[in-house]
Design a protein around this motif. Sequence first.
Motif, PDB file in Angstrom:
ATOM      1  N   GLU A   1     -10.317  -7.522  -8.759  1.00 13.73           N
ATOM      2  CA  GLU A   1     -10.560  -7.236  -7.343  1.00 13.73           C
ATOM      3  C   GLU A   1     -11.588  -6.402  -6.878  1.00 13.73           C
ATOM      4  N   ARG A   2     -12.737  -7.028  -6.722  1.00 19.39           N
ATOM      5  CA  ARG A   2     -13.977  -6.324  -6.493  1.00 19.39           C
ATOM      6  C   ARG A   2     -14.161  -5.157  -5.349  1.00 19.39           C
ATOM      7  N   HIS A   3     -13.544  -5.271  -4.468  1.00 19.14           N
ATOM      8  CA  HIS A   3     -13.591  -4.436  -3.376  1.00 19.14           C
ATOM      9  C   HIS A   3     -12.382  -3.515  -3.229  1.00 19.14           C
ATOM     10  N   HIS A   4     -11.584  -3.401  -4.382  1.00 23.67           N
ATOM     11  CA  HIS A   4     -10.234  -2.814  -4.308  1.00 23.67           C
ATOM     12  C   HIS A   4     -10.489  -1.209  -3.805  1.00 23.67           C
ATOM     13  N   GLY A   5      -9.437  -1.011  -2.514  1.00 22.29           N
ATOM     14  CA  GLY A   5      -9.727   0.380  -1.959  1.00 22.29           C
ATOM     15  C   GLY A   5      -9.691   1.503  -2.844  1.00 22.29           C
ATOM     16  N   LEU A   6      -8.735   1.661  -3.487  1.00 24.02           N
ATOM     17  CA  LEU A   6      -8.587   2.952  -4.216  1.00 24.02           C
ATOM     18  C   LEU A   6      -9.639   2.936  -5.547  1.00 24.02           C
ATOM     19  N   GLY A   7      -9.772   1.684  -6.030  1.00 21.19           N
ATOM     20  CA  GLY A   7     -10.905   1.945  -7.084  1.00 21.19           C
ATOM     21  C   GLY A   7     -12.271   2.038  -6.566  1.00 21.19           C
ATOM     22  N   VAL A   8     -12.507   1.693  -5.276  1.00 20.42           N
ATOM     23  CA  VAL A   8     -13.818   1.975  -4.642  1.00 20.42           C
ATOM     24  C   VAL A   8     -14.090   3.606  -4.146  1.00 20.42           C
TER      25      VAL A   8
ATOM     26  N   PRO B   1       0.958  -1.289  -0.029  1.00 21.22           N
ATOM     27  CA  PRO B   1       0.065   0.076  -0.180  1.00 21.22           C
ATOM     28  C   PRO B   1       0.821   1.146  -0.018  1.00 21.22           C
ATOM     29  N   GLN B   2       2.109   1.388   0.515  1.00 23.46           N
ATOM     30  CA  GLN B   2       2.770   2.561   0.649  1.00 23.46           C
ATOM     31  C   GLN B   2       3.286   2.807  -0.608  1.00 23.46           C
ATOM     32  N   ALA B   3       3.900   1.671  -1.250  1.00 21.35           N
ATOM     33  CA  ALA B   3       4.265   1.819  -2.567  1.00 21.35           C
ATOM     34  C   ALA B   3       3.353   2.450  -3.653  1.00 21.35           C
ATOM     35  N   ARG B   4       1.954   1.892  -3.391  1.00 21.67           N
ATOM     36  CA  ARG B   4       0.877   2.253  -4.290  1.00 21.67           C
ATOM     37  C   ARG B   4       0.647   3.819  -4.250  1.00 21.67           C
ATOM     38  N   ASP B   5       0.628   3.946  -2.840  1.00 24.00           N
ATOM     39  CA  ASP B   5       0.414   5.627  -2.477  1.00 24.00           C
ATOM     40  C   ASP B   5       1.475   6.365  -3.347  1.00 24.00           C
ATOM     41  N   ALA B   6       2.831   6.102  -3.217  1.00 19.06           N
ATOM     42  CA  ALA B   6       3.884   6.718  -3.614  1.00 19.06           C
ATOM     43  C   ALA B   6       3.586   6.870  -5.186  1.00 19.06           C
ATOM     44  N   ALA B   7       2.901   5.920  -5.736  1.00 22.62           N
ATOM     45  CA  ALA B   7       2.515   5.915  -7.183  1.00 22.62           C
ATOM     46  C   ALA B   7       1.538   6.944  -7.732  1.00 22.62           C
ATOM     47  N   TRP B   8       0.597   7.439  -6.605  1.00 24.79           N
ATOM     48  CA  TRP B   8      -0.459   8.172  -7.263  1.00 24.79           C
ATOM     49  C   TRP B   8      -0.580   9.158  -6.077  1.00 24.79           C
TER      50      TRP B   8
ATOM     51  N   LEU C   1     -11.881   1.339 -13.997  1.00 24.03           N
ATOM     52  CA  LEU C   1     -12.613   0.564 -12.867  1.00 24.03           C
ATOM     53  C   LEU C   1     -13.160  -0.656 -13.203  1.00 24.03           C
ATOM     54  N   ASP C   2     -13.662  -0.885 -14.480  1.00 20.55           N
ATOM     55  CA  ASP C   2     -14.238  -1.966 -15.015  1.00 20.55           C
ATOM     56  C   ASP C   2     -13.240  -3.118 -14.992  1.00 20.55           C
TER      57      ASP C   2
ATOM     58  N   PRO D   1      -2.664  -1.187 -11.096  1.00 19.50           N
ATOM     59  CA  PRO D   1      -2.585  -0.066 -11.930  1.00 19.50           C
ATOM     60  C   PRO D   1      -3.785   0.355 -12.635  1.00 19.50           C
ATOM     61  N   ALA D   2      -4.641  -0.732 -12.607  1.00 15.64           N
ATOM     62  CA  ALA D   2      -6.045  -0.089 -13.111  1.00 15.64           C
ATOM     63  C   ALA D   2      -6.707   1.010 -12.338  1.00 15.64           C
ATOM     64  N   ALA D   3      -6.655   0.694 -11.035  1.00 15.53           N
ATOM     65  CA  ALA D   3      -7.065   1.835 -10.037  1.00 15.53           C
ATOM     66  C   ALA D   3      -6.471   2.968 -10.153  1.00 15.53           C
ATOM     67  N   VAL D   4      -5.053   3.056 -10.331  1.00 13.59           N
ATOM     68  CA  VAL D   4      -4.380   4.263 -10.354  1.00 13.59           C
ATOM     69  C   VAL D   4      -4.583   4.855 -11.697  1.00 13.59           C
ATOM     70  N   LEU D   5      -4.696   4.116 -13.129  1.00 12.03           N
ATOM     71  CA  LEU D   5      -5.373   4.781 -14.091  1.00 12.03           C
ATOM     72  C   LEU D   5      -6.769   5.534 -13.978  1.00 12.03           C
ATOM     73  N   ALA D   6      -7.517   4.865 -13.314  1.00 13.24           N
ATOM     74  CA  ALA D   6      -8.852   5.458 -12.968  1.00 13.24           C
ATOM     75  C   ALA D   6      -8.707   6.629 -12.412  1.00 13.24           C
TER      76      ALA D   6
END
Length: 307
Positions: A275-282, A210-217, A268-269, A247-252
């Motif tokens: 991953e149906r309940h992805h945090g960033l996606g939601v 999650p920390q790396a993901r946050d660093a990305a966006w 998001l699709d 990466p799809a959530a970051v793209l969204a």
Amino acid sequence: MTTKLSIARPEDVLAAVPVLLGFQPEKSIVMLTFGGVHQVHGRIDLPPPDEVEVCLDSLLLPAIRHQVRGVLLVLYDSGPRFGAKLARRLAERLAESEIDLIGCLRVQGGRWFDPLGFHDVPADGVPFDVDVHPILAQAVYDGHLVRRSRTELATSIAAVPAAVAETEAALSEAPPMKLYEVGRLVDDAVAGTVLSAGQVASLLLALRDPQARDAAWGGMTRDEANAHVRLWTDVVRRSPDGHVAHPAAVLAFAAWLGGDGALAWCALDRCFASERHHGLGVLVAQMLDGAVAPAAWEEALGQPDVS
């Protein structure tokens, strides 16, 4: 959106809709709004007859929330009877919310109709062709990409099998990345560096943290949103199904920040299919549903108490 739109006639509205949405809608209700706190444009699929009210809620609530003064509606491929019923119900709902209905068009078979009588039109409608309209021509000249359909838009971020195979082969040998390396790699890619299969694989593995993901966006700005869209579109198209959610959530998020809600929903699709309940996606889905303006993100970044 840098193209200036001057809307005076029904044909202008029909040419403006695909420019504003990024694609030519089909079987849809489209809402254009005027005079609100923020500009809000929305599109929903034509609802089944037993789901009309719920679907209209999702379309109209953002307009109410942003206190818009006027609305233009376009119904695509609804058929005359159902289209008239939808138009009347939309007019009633807008009146209940004290929002002016500026006009309502129904589009089918290359012709437009007026189900509520704003214009005196023949029973067989008025033919039109947006492909030759100056609004669309100007948008293309300005570099605004307009897809022929939402399906074509979704295809633009679909997996590329050969590229996915290269990433899969690289995953087993991809070296771990430190947090600062993720930020540096993303910065380089946003600046124009094309990522190798090994770099994409390492990035996908890092995004599981999650920390790396946050660093990305987390530090993304509106000025660089389009560059992020290019980067994350490339990563999404090269990602195996088991790794595509992050990466799809970051793209969204990047697409929302850049004002491209249609692309954000397509991303998001792909995210939720993995991953149906992805945090960033939601989170992005909630912002899109609520018609949260991208400007709100940089307002939040400017507040020292926002983590």
